[in-house]
Design an enzyme around this catalytic site. Structure first.
Site, PDB file in Angstrom:
ATOM      1  CE  LYS A   1     -35.746  28.435  67.039  1.00 42.14           C
ATOM      2  NZ  LYS A   1     -36.462  28.059  65.892  1.00 42.14           N
TER       3      LYS A   1
ATOM      4  CG  HIS B   1     -33.278  35.150  61.393  1.00 44.51           C
ATOM      5  ND1 HIS B   1     -34.106  35.449  62.239  1.00 44.51           N
ATOM      6  CD2 HIS B   1     -33.801  33.947  60.938  1.00 44.51           C
ATOM      7  CE1 HIS B   1     -35.096  34.405  62.399  1.00 44.51           C
ATOM      8  NE2 HIS B   1     -34.792  33.653  61.568  1.00 44.51           N
TER       9      HIS B   1
ATOM     10  CB  SER C   1     -35.156  28.470  71.455  1.00 46.77           C
ATOM     11  OG  SER C   1     -35.794  28.223  70.534  1.00 46.77           O
TER      12      SER C   1
HETATM   13  P1  A3P Z   1     -38.902  27.287  72.267  1.00 50.94           P
HETATM   14  O1  A3P Z   1     -37.866  26.441  71.335  1.00 50.94           O
HETATM   15  O2  A3P Z   1     -38.329  27.751  73.229  1.00 50.94           O
HETATM   16  O3  A3P Z   1     -40.163  26.514  72.288  1.00 50.94           O
HETATM   17  P2  A3P Z   1     -38.835  31.527  65.934  1.00 50.94           P
HETATM   18  O4  A3P Z   1     -39.893  31.416  65.071  1.00 50.94           O
HETATM   19  O5  A3P Z   1     -38.041  32.759  66.076  1.00 50.94           O
HETATM   20  O6  A3P Z   1     -37.542  30.440  65.186  1.00 50.94           O
HETATM   21  O7  A3P Z   1     -38.743  30.994  67.333  1.00 50.94           O
HETATM   22  C1  A3P Z   1     -39.256  29.959  67.655  1.00 50.94           C
HETATM   23  C2  A3P Z   1     -39.284  29.556  69.092  1.00 50.94           C
HETATM   24  O8  A3P Z   1     -40.716  30.335  69.526  1.00 50.94           O
HETATM   25  C3  A3P Z   1     -39.777  28.295  69.697  1.00 50.94           C
HETATM   26  O9  A3P Z   1     -39.249  28.623  71.079  1.00 50.94           O
HETATM   27  C4  A3P Z   1     -41.199  28.318  69.718  1.00 50.94           C
HETATM   28  O10 A3P Z   1     -41.798  27.244  70.345  1.00 50.94           O
HETATM   29  C5  A3P Z   1     -41.735  29.669  70.088  1.00 50.94           C
HETATM   30  N1  A3P Z   1     -42.664  30.030  69.534  1.00 50.94           N
HETATM   31  C6  A3P Z   1     -43.437  29.999  68.491  1.00 50.94           C
HETATM   32  N2  A3P Z   1     -44.852  29.995  68.444  1.00 50.94           N
HETATM   33  C7  A3P Z   1     -45.257  30.552  69.575  1.00 50.94           C
HETATM   34  C8  A3P Z   1     -46.238  30.722  70.289  1.00 50.94           C
HETATM   35  N3  A3P Z   1     -47.308  30.864  69.616  1.00 50.94           N
HETATM   36  N4  A3P Z   1     -46.449  30.824  71.749  1.00 50.94           N
HETATM   37  C9  A3P Z   1     -45.206  30.842  72.339  1.00 50.94           C
HETATM   38  N5  A3P Z   1     -44.025  30.388  71.594  1.00 50.94           N
HETATM   39  C10 A3P Z   1     -44.033  30.144  70.460  1.00 50.94           C
END
Ligand code: A3P
Length: 296
Positions: free
Chosen positions: A48, A110, A140
Site C-alpha cells: 500500500k 513486498h 489503506s
Molecule cells: P489508498 O488506499 O490510501 O487510496 P499499492 O499499489 O502499493 O497497493 O498502493 C495502493 C495505494 O496507493 C492506495 O492508497 C491507492 O489509492 C494509492 N494510489 C495508487 N495509484 C495512485 C496515484 N496515481 N496517485 C495517488 N495514489 C495512488
C-alpha cells in the site's frame, strides 16, 4: 458475488519473523533461487505504499512508446510481475517474470530486505523502494484486506490497527520493512528510496529523480505526458491499472484505487488510538534516521 472455492481467506503464518501466507512459503525454494538479470529493476514496497503507481510509471518510462497493445490490453500486474505471488489458479510471479519477453524486466516485491532473493544483490540490480507513512499505510491496508478476498480476515479497525502495530499484517512488521531498506541503501548505492508523500506533493519532480537514478534521458514533454497519465483519477479510470479485472477483489467493499491521499488516517484514528500509536511508533523507530510525513 461468486468466488471459486479456492478463494478463501487464509491464516497468516510466521516465516522468519515475517507474516506470510502458505501460498508464498510453499513456493519458497523457487523464490529464494530466483535468477535475477543485471538489467532487472526491482520495485520493493511494504504493501500500500504506491507500488502500482510506481510500477505504472516505470512501465511508461520504458515501454510507453513501444506497442499500443501493451497499454490497452495488458494489465499492470502482468507487465510487472509480483515476484513472490503464488496464488491458486494464476501463474506464479517468478513464472511470469521468467516468461517476460521485454527488457528490462520490471519486477515487484513486498518482501522485506532480508528475504529478497540474493541474486538481485549479486547482479547489482537497480532497486526502487517506495515507503509511505505508517498511519496511512495501515488505513489503506485495512481497506485492501477487507476487499481482497484472499487476504487474511482483517477484523474491525481497532483489531486491525493493533495487528499492524504488532507486525502481524502480511509482509509486516512495517517498521522493520521501511528501516531495513533504509539501512541497505547505506551500503548498496543502486537503491533509490522514495516516499509516497513526495509523489503526491509533486509527481513530476519524483519522476525526474527516477529518470536520473535510472539513467534515462526522457524529454520534458514525455515526462509531462507520463505525469498526466499516472494521475490518481487517470489510473482509477484506466482498466489496465485499476485492478478491476481481478476476480478476488470486491470493489463494492472498497475500490483498489481508493483515495490516493496523504492524511486519510485522520478519518480513521481515534484520539486514543493515535496517542497509543505515536507512543509505540517512537519506541519502534527510535534508532533510525528515517523520517516520514503524515500530512503535507
Ligand atoms: P489508498 O488506499 O490510501 O487510496 P499499492 O499499489 O502499493 O497497493 O498502493 C495502493 C495505494 O496507493 C492506495 O492508497 C491507492 O489509492 C494509492 N494510489 C495508487 N495509484 C495512485 C496515484 N496515481 N496517485 C495517488 N495514489 C495512488
Amino acid at each position: 458475488t461468486f468466488f471459486p472455492c479456492s478463494y478463501t481467506r487464509v491464516e497468516l503464518t510466521d516465516f522468519e519473523g515475517v507474516s506470510l501466507v502458505h501460498f508464498i512459503t510453499d513456493n519458497w525454494e523457487n523464490i529464494k533461487n530466483f535468477k535475477a538479470r543485471p538489467d532487472d529493476i526491482l520495485i520493493a514496497t511494504h504493501p500500500k505504499a504506491g507500488t502500482t503507481w510506481v510500477s505504472y510509471i516505470l512501465d511508461l518510462l520504458y515501454f510507453g512508446n513501444t506497442s499500443p497493445e501493451r497499454q490497452t490490453s495488458l494489465p499492470i500486474y502482468l507487465r510487472v510481475p509480483f515476484l513472490e505471488a503464488n496464488f491458486p489458479e494464476t501463474p506464479s510471479g517468478e513464472d511470469l517474470a521468467n516468461k517476460l519477453a521485454t527488457t528490462p524486466r520490471i519486477i515487484k516485491t513486498h518482501l522485506p530486505v532480508q528475504l529478497v532473493p540474493k541474486s538481485f544483490w549479486e547482479q547489482n540490480c537497480r532497486v526502487v523502494y517506495v515507503a509511505r507513512n505508517a498511519k496511512d499505510s495501515a488505513v489503506s491496508y485495512y481497506h485492501f484486506d477487507r476487499m481482497n478476498m484472499i487476504s487474511a480476515e482483517p477484523g474491525d479497525w481497532n483489531t486491525y490497527l493493533q495487528r499492524f502495530m504488532d507486525g502481524k499484517t502480511m509482509f509486516g512488521p512495517w517498521y522493520n520493512h521501511v528501516c531495513g531498506y533504509w539501512e541497505k541503501k547505506q551500503t548498496y548505492p543502486n537503491l533509490h528510496y522514495m516516499f509516497f508523500e513526495d509523489m503526491v506533493e509533486d509527481t513530476g519532480r519524483q519522476l525526474e529523480h527516477l529518470c536520473s537514478f535510472l539513467g534515462l534521458s526522457t524529454s520534458t514533454e514525455e515526462r509531462k505526458r507520463i505525469t498526466k497519465g499516472v494521475h490518481f483519477d487517470a489510473m482509477k479510470q484506466n482498466k489496465m491499472t485499476n485492478y478491476s479485472a481481478v476476480p478476488v477483489m470486491d470493489f463494492k467493499i472498497s475500490p483498489f484505487m481508493r483515495k490516493g491521499k496523504v492524511g486519510d488516517w485522520k478519518n480513521h484514528f481515534t484520539v486514543a488510538q493515535n496517542e497509543q500509536f505515536d507512543k509505540h511508533y517512537k519506541e519502534k523507530m527510535k534508532s533510525t534516521t528515517l523520517q516520514f510525513r503524515t500530512q503535507i
